[in-house]
Design an enzyme around this catalytic site. Sequence first.
Site, PDB file in Angstrom:
ATOM      1  N   ARG A 128      20.600   2.400   4.631  1.00 27.29           N
ATOM      2  CA  ARG A 128      21.872   1.775   4.835  1.00 27.29           C
ATOM      3  C   ARG A 128      22.792   1.681   3.576  1.00 27.29           C
ATOM      4  O   ARG A 128      23.992   2.022   3.585  1.00 27.29           O
ATOM      5  CB  ARG A 128      21.895   0.762   5.594  1.00 27.29           C
ATOM      6  CG  ARG A 128      22.126   0.823   7.147  1.00 27.29           C
ATOM      7  CD  ARG A 128      21.948  -0.591   7.923  1.00 27.29           C
ATOM      8  NE  ARG A 128      20.468  -1.097   7.712  1.00 27.29           N
ATOM      9  CZ  ARG A 128      20.087  -2.304   7.474  1.00 27.29           C
ATOM     10  NH1 ARG A 128      20.803  -3.339   7.718  1.00 27.29           N
ATOM     11  NH2 ARG A 128      18.888  -2.716   7.190  1.00 27.29           N
ATOM     12  N   ASP A 137      13.048   2.194   1.881  1.00 21.14           N
ATOM     13  CA  ASP A 137      14.440   2.966   1.477  1.00 21.14           C
ATOM     14  C   ASP A 137      14.300   2.864  -0.244  1.00 21.14           C
ATOM     15  O   ASP A 137      15.067   3.385  -0.654  1.00 21.14           O
ATOM     16  CB  ASP A 137      15.643   2.882   1.886  1.00 21.14           C
ATOM     17  CG  ASP A 137      15.774   1.517   2.455  1.00 21.14           C
ATOM     18  OD1 ASP A 137      15.105   0.387   1.764  1.00 21.14           O
ATOM     19  OD2 ASP A 137      16.654   1.290   3.150  1.00 21.14           O
ATOM     20  N   ASN A 182      -6.766  17.378 -10.821  1.00 16.91           N
ATOM     21  CA  ASN A 182      -6.355  16.396 -11.734  1.00 16.91           C
ATOM     22  C   ASN A 182      -7.187  16.422 -12.949  1.00 16.91           C
ATOM     23  O   ASN A 182      -7.475  15.251 -13.505  1.00 16.91           O
ATOM     24  CB  ASN A 182      -6.017  15.068 -11.151  1.00 16.91           C
ATOM     25  CG  ASN A 182      -5.212  14.303 -11.955  1.00 16.91           C
ATOM     26  OD1 ASN A 182      -4.205  14.598 -12.702  1.00 16.91           O
ATOM     27  ND2 ASN A 182      -5.162  12.923 -11.763  1.00 16.91           N
ATOM     28  N   ASN A 183      -7.571  17.562 -13.689  1.00 18.60           N
ATOM     29  CA  ASN A 183      -8.493  17.570 -14.550  1.00 18.60           C
ATOM     30  C   ASN A 183      -7.789  18.191 -15.885  1.00 18.60           C
ATOM     31  O   ASN A 183      -8.528  18.577 -16.645  1.00 18.60           O
ATOM     32  CB  ASN A 183      -9.605  18.286 -14.239  1.00 18.60           C
ATOM     33  CG  ASN A 183      -9.639  19.497 -14.052  1.00 18.60           C
ATOM     34  OD1 ASN A 183      -8.376  20.088 -13.561  1.00 18.60           O
ATOM     35  ND2 ASN A 183     -10.581  20.399 -14.190  1.00 18.60           N
ATOM     36  N   ARG A 193     -24.655  11.419   8.263  1.00 18.17           N
ATOM     37  CA  ARG A 193     -24.171  12.920   8.441  1.00 18.17           C
ATOM     38  C   ARG A 193     -23.279  13.120   7.170  1.00 18.17           C
ATOM     39  O   ARG A 193     -22.685  12.379   6.449  1.00 18.17           O
ATOM     40  CB  ARG A 193     -23.137  12.641   9.522  1.00 18.17           C
ATOM     41  CG  ARG A 193     -23.469  12.483  10.877  1.00 18.17           C
ATOM     42  CD  ARG A 193     -24.450  13.693  11.407  1.00 18.17           C
ATOM     43  NE  ARG A 193     -24.796  13.429  12.898  1.00 18.17           N
ATOM     44  CZ  ARG A 193     -25.773  12.915  13.155  1.00 18.17           C
ATOM     45  NH1 ARG A 193     -26.745  12.452  12.075  1.00 18.17           N
ATOM     46  NH2 ARG A 193     -26.337  12.747  14.227  1.00 18.17           N
ATOM     47  N   LYS A 196      -8.222  33.144 -11.485  1.00 20.54           N
ATOM     48  CA  LYS A 196      -8.649  32.174 -12.520  1.00 20.54           C
ATOM     49  C   LYS A 196      -8.923  32.886 -13.825  1.00 20.54           C
ATOM     50  O   LYS A 196      -9.405  32.050 -14.663  1.00 20.54           O
ATOM     51  CB  LYS A 196     -10.052  31.509 -11.955  1.00 20.54           C
ATOM     52  CG  LYS A 196      -9.715  30.730 -10.707  1.00 20.54           C
ATOM     53  CD  LYS A 196     -11.042  30.010 -10.493  1.00 20.54           C
ATOM     54  CE  LYS A 196     -10.682  28.951  -9.311  1.00 20.54           C
ATOM     55  NZ  LYS A 196     -11.821  28.254  -8.924  1.00 20.54           N
ATOM     56  N   ASP A 227      14.361  -7.701  -0.174  1.00 15.53           N
ATOM     57  CA  ASP A 227      14.683  -8.447  -1.337  1.00 15.53           C
ATOM     58  C   ASP A 227      15.114  -9.759  -0.622  1.00 15.53           C
ATOM     59  O   ASP A 227      15.293 -10.683  -0.938  1.00 15.53           O
ATOM     60  CB  ASP A 227      16.097  -7.851  -2.143  1.00 15.53           C
ATOM     61  CG  ASP A 227      17.192  -7.289  -1.179  1.00 15.53           C
ATOM     62  OD1 ASP A 227      16.766  -6.895  -0.002  1.00 15.53           O
ATOM     63  OD2 ASP A 227      18.448  -7.258  -1.444  1.00 15.53           O
ATOM     64  N   ARG A 250     -14.795  21.044 -18.281  1.00 13.22           N
ATOM     65  CA  ARG A 250     -13.351  20.930 -18.036  1.00 13.22           C
ATOM     66  C   ARG A 250     -12.590  19.730 -17.472  1.00 13.22           C
ATOM     67  O   ARG A 250     -12.175  19.562 -16.500  1.00 13.22           O
ATOM     68  CB  ARG A 250     -13.240  21.815 -17.052  1.00 13.22           C
ATOM     69  CG  ARG A 250     -13.556  23.374 -17.252  1.00 13.22           C
ATOM     70  CD  ARG A 250     -14.164  24.207 -16.197  1.00 13.22           C
ATOM     71  NE  ARG A 250     -13.305  24.163 -14.941  1.00 13.22           N
ATOM     72  CZ  ARG A 250     -12.282  25.111 -14.736  1.00 13.22           C
ATOM     73  NH1 ARG A 250     -12.295  25.973 -15.725  1.00 13.22           N
ATOM     74  NH2 ARG A 250     -11.760  24.958 -13.763  1.00 13.22           N
TER      75      ARG A 250
HETATM   76  P1  ATP Z   1      14.486  -5.320   4.792  1.00 10.76           P
HETATM   77  O1  ATP Z   1      14.268  -4.623   3.392  1.00 10.76           O
HETATM   78  O2  ATP Z   1      13.456  -4.717   5.684  1.00 10.76           O
HETATM   79  O3  ATP Z   1      15.575  -5.738   5.125  1.00 10.76           O
HETATM   80  P2  ATP Z   1      14.216  -8.141   4.062  1.00 10.76           P
HETATM   81  O4  ATP Z   1      13.176  -8.829   3.322  1.00 10.76           O
HETATM   82  O5  ATP Z   1      15.476  -7.723   3.137  1.00 10.76           O
HETATM   83  O6  ATP Z   1      13.653  -6.707   4.375  1.00 10.76           O
HETATM   84  P3  ATP Z   1      16.121  -9.620   5.555  1.00 10.76           P
HETATM   85  O7  ATP Z   1      16.179  -9.651   7.045  1.00 10.76           O
HETATM   86  O8  ATP Z   1      17.006  -9.829   4.644  1.00 10.76           O
HETATM   87  O9  ATP Z   1      14.856  -8.716   5.487  1.00 10.76           O
HETATM   88  O10 ATP Z   1      15.108 -11.266   5.396  1.00 10.76           O
HETATM   89  C1  ATP Z   1      13.725 -11.352   6.185  1.00 10.76           C
HETATM   90  C2  ATP Z   1      13.874 -12.732   6.520  1.00 10.76           C
HETATM   91  O11 ATP Z   1      13.669 -13.470   5.029  1.00 10.76           O
HETATM   92  C3  ATP Z   1      15.012 -13.540   6.849  1.00 10.76           C
HETATM   93  O12 ATP Z   1      15.070 -13.302   8.485  1.00 10.76           O
HETATM   94  C4  ATP Z   1      14.877 -14.880   6.596  1.00 10.76           C
HETATM   95  O13 ATP Z   1      14.017 -15.620   7.396  1.00 10.76           O
HETATM   96  C5  ATP Z   1      14.489 -14.762   5.074  1.00 10.76           C
HETATM   97  N1  ATP Z   1      15.459 -14.938   4.330  1.00 10.76           N
HETATM   98  C6  ATP Z   1      16.296 -13.914   3.743  1.00 10.76           C
HETATM   99  N2  ATP Z   1      17.299 -14.557   2.954  1.00 10.76           N
HETATM  100  C7  ATP Z   1      17.055 -15.864   2.901  1.00 10.76           C
HETATM  101  C8  ATP Z   1      17.707 -16.593   2.107  1.00 10.76           C
HETATM  102  N3  ATP Z   1      18.596 -16.482   1.326  1.00 10.76           N
HETATM  103  N4  ATP Z   1      17.158 -17.911   2.265  1.00 10.76           N
HETATM  104  C9  ATP Z   1      16.117 -18.285   3.048  1.00 10.76           C
HETATM  105  N5  ATP Z   1      15.433 -17.333   3.703  1.00 10.76           N
HETATM  106  C10 ATP Z   1      15.998 -16.079   3.816  1.00 10.76           C
END
Ligand code: ATP
Length: 817
Positions: free
Chosen positions: A266, A222, A577-578, A701, A516, A175, A780
């Site tokens: 986390r 995760d 898967n049939n 082969r 079967k 994200d 089948r």
């Molecule tokens: P993970 O799930 O592995 O933590 P992630 O994409 O959420 O992946 P982050 O460390 O949050 O990992 O973001 C990766 C990179 O994306 C950051 O090091 C930064 O360069 C860029 N980034 C994250 N948030 C921002 C933001 N708000 N503005 C600009 N760049 C960002």
Amino acid sequence: MDTEKNPWPPLVHEYPIDHQDDFVQHGDEAADEIGPLEAVRIRERQAKRMDSIIPVMGREGANIQLNLYRGRTVAVFTSGGDSQGMNSAVRSVVRMGIYLGCRVYFINEGYQGMVDGGEHIAEATWNSVSDIIQKGGTIIGSARCADFREREGRKKAAYNLISRGITNLVCIGGDGSLTGANTFRKDWPGLLEELIKDGTISQELADQHPNIQIVGLVGSIDNDFCGTDMTIGTDTALQRIIEAVDAVVSTAQSHQRAFVVEVMGRHCGYLALVAALASEADFCFIPEWPPPSNWRDILCQKLSVMRGEGQRLNIIIVAEGAIDRDGTAISADMSPFWVTCKEGGHPSAFDRILGCRMGAEAVLALMEMTPESEPCVISIDGNSMVRVPLMQCVERTQAVQKAMNEKDWETAVRLRGRSFQRNLDTYRLLTKLHPEKDNLSGGHHFNVAVMNVGAPAGGMNAAVRSFTRISLYHRCTVWGINDSFEGLMKGKLTELKWSTVTNWVMHGGSFLGTQKQLPTAETIPKIAETLKKFNIQALLLVGGFEAYHSTLILSQHRDKFPELQIPMCVIPCTISNNVPGTVLSLGSDTAVNEICSQIDKIKQSATGTKRRVFIIETMGGYCGYLATVSAIGSGADNAYIFEEDFTVEDIIEDVRVITQKMEKGVQRYLIVRNECANKNYTTEFVQQLFAEESHGEFSTRINVLGHAQQGGSPTPFDRNMGTKLAARATEHLMTLMKQQFDGKNSANTPDTAVLLGLNGRRVVFTPVAELAEETDFTHRLPNQQWWLKLRPLLRILAKHADTYMTEALEDSEGEGI
Ligand code: ATP
């Protein structure tokens, strides 16, 4: 590309995705017991809600023209933590991009490479993504980048992109990375103005590239991202966890130990919760549902009761970010036997296929975007590729974190989605110490029975265990029928107790014994006799096509044999898967993983040898699912299946493509052939034809994979699907038995002999009588098979002859698997 020339029909809006669910096709979104019409109404109501995430259906399965977007540019990068399957997504972006006629660039080392430019941004070729699909991590590197968080860093990145004419980005990350991409897109016009003012770029260059388009793919182990059922890397992470847990189980059992296994997550307990279900863990600690602060006392108390009852091992799963209700971390001092799982290694088949599908869809989505389009994320919704608004998903994801920060656990679990909730409920139910009185059976004591029918497959034992425990919870007497109908005829029934099924989930095969044979006019009276003798009031059948067919036969004999007038339910479980009525049967995920891993080894065996073609024969009867999906997951060049006619000309065409590729330096070519693809064009025939036509240019082969395809230990997906489907089937049977007992329903109606299947995100009970109308009993097979829409992707990613013109082949520098 002129958008008016866009050949696509308008995008279709789907119903909203209501938060993330667990596995693909695992959603419990609506329509099972309440019926499809009511489900549609619910979804429409949801759509009206302001915060609903409404996806649009992607283009998967469409006929995609070669060079449709010639002259456009696309760049792909991976950012944040790496996850398994990222390589597959990168490969797919590159190959779909090249197929469409685009120039494709790698941006190495994530945003850092974008900011630094130079050699970090390099043009990709077809060959540069050869032989990477099975590799973990990301070949283009990933990094966290502080510079990109600053406007100055983004300005440098903008320059590096515009100077190469790049205005389409595929961002693969979590994200954070996707938020960064969205900020970049919003800043783009301002950044260009500044670059013009500095004299770094010309007004003309800026005018040619007024916007930047972004599509995101979520790579995160995760599964913490709202808006997609699964993220790239989660399935592999689960497989690694389960391998580690399975490994400690034998030691724990030998030495009567309790092991604590810490898994990643986390802020999200998905991995821990699903791993707990798949490993029969006794306890599971997740951040969304913290235990009270006296959890140590509760834990010790429960452990000593279990030990008193003879249990020799205990597994406790802890998410990295698990806390108690006071916010104190659940820490490693809990046990000297603390194992921390490291997720990584080879990507699972699911993650490889997900990467392929998402990467291809991402390029198509980018090409269709207009300056007004919002950035989107490619998601998997049930078994479909969809596009969802990027920022809405990010905001929803952040809302879960906010709820957890505010200790609003109910909201956190609710925002994670119905399937997360169901995982939690199922886990809690299955780990209860003693059966309790409930309201589903209405206080009755029913006799229920379970049997396996057909060949064994991963998840069979998990389903029987779940059925047994949940039935016991509902105060039933549970009978396990040994050796299918033969055993039933002979009265080979064993009473299953809570402890009988301990440790069943992790094992492949069938502990009950499975065969079967279908019921026949001769055997049905004896079957009825045993059912009467044991007073069986409901029957669960876990198995393949035979389980479904047997249920149909039994239901057709109900008029003559009142003993058969009991609720019956089938859980489809076969590697092939049939089975009609479901998009996926238990056991097929284990098989696809096994096949992909065998193919990896076969490919590796050719390292250092000269020009070799492998023909790999898979099982599946007439069903080409295993062949097609394994071919995509292993990066094979073609898959011959029964459902898609092929002639000797097609095989000769393959020889031509092989020769052409090998002239360009390719050393290997891989064809997967389904065992019943064609009765005359056998695997041996194909080999002989290749030998004849190769004129000594390459050797061929054969590898017939055989029964090893059933796999060893079932995958987490099959274990959990078996557990959850059986839980659902049990509830359904309980309800029907109670209705029958209360005289509210007779068990002589079609809706009391059903098959429990997955349909997109829904879990659906369909009468077997209804399914008979959509079944090809000779071969089948179900008449409709959703996965056939993956066939064009297989050809595009393998650059097969019928998707490529000769001219395009000549353009490229050759390729490998
Ligand atoms: P993970 O799930 O592995 O933590 P992630 O994409 O959420 O992946 P982050 O460390 O949050 O990992 O973001 C990766 C990179 O994306 C950051 O090091 C930064 O360069 C860029 N980034 C994250 N948030 C921002 C933001 N708000 N503005 C600009 N760049 C960002």
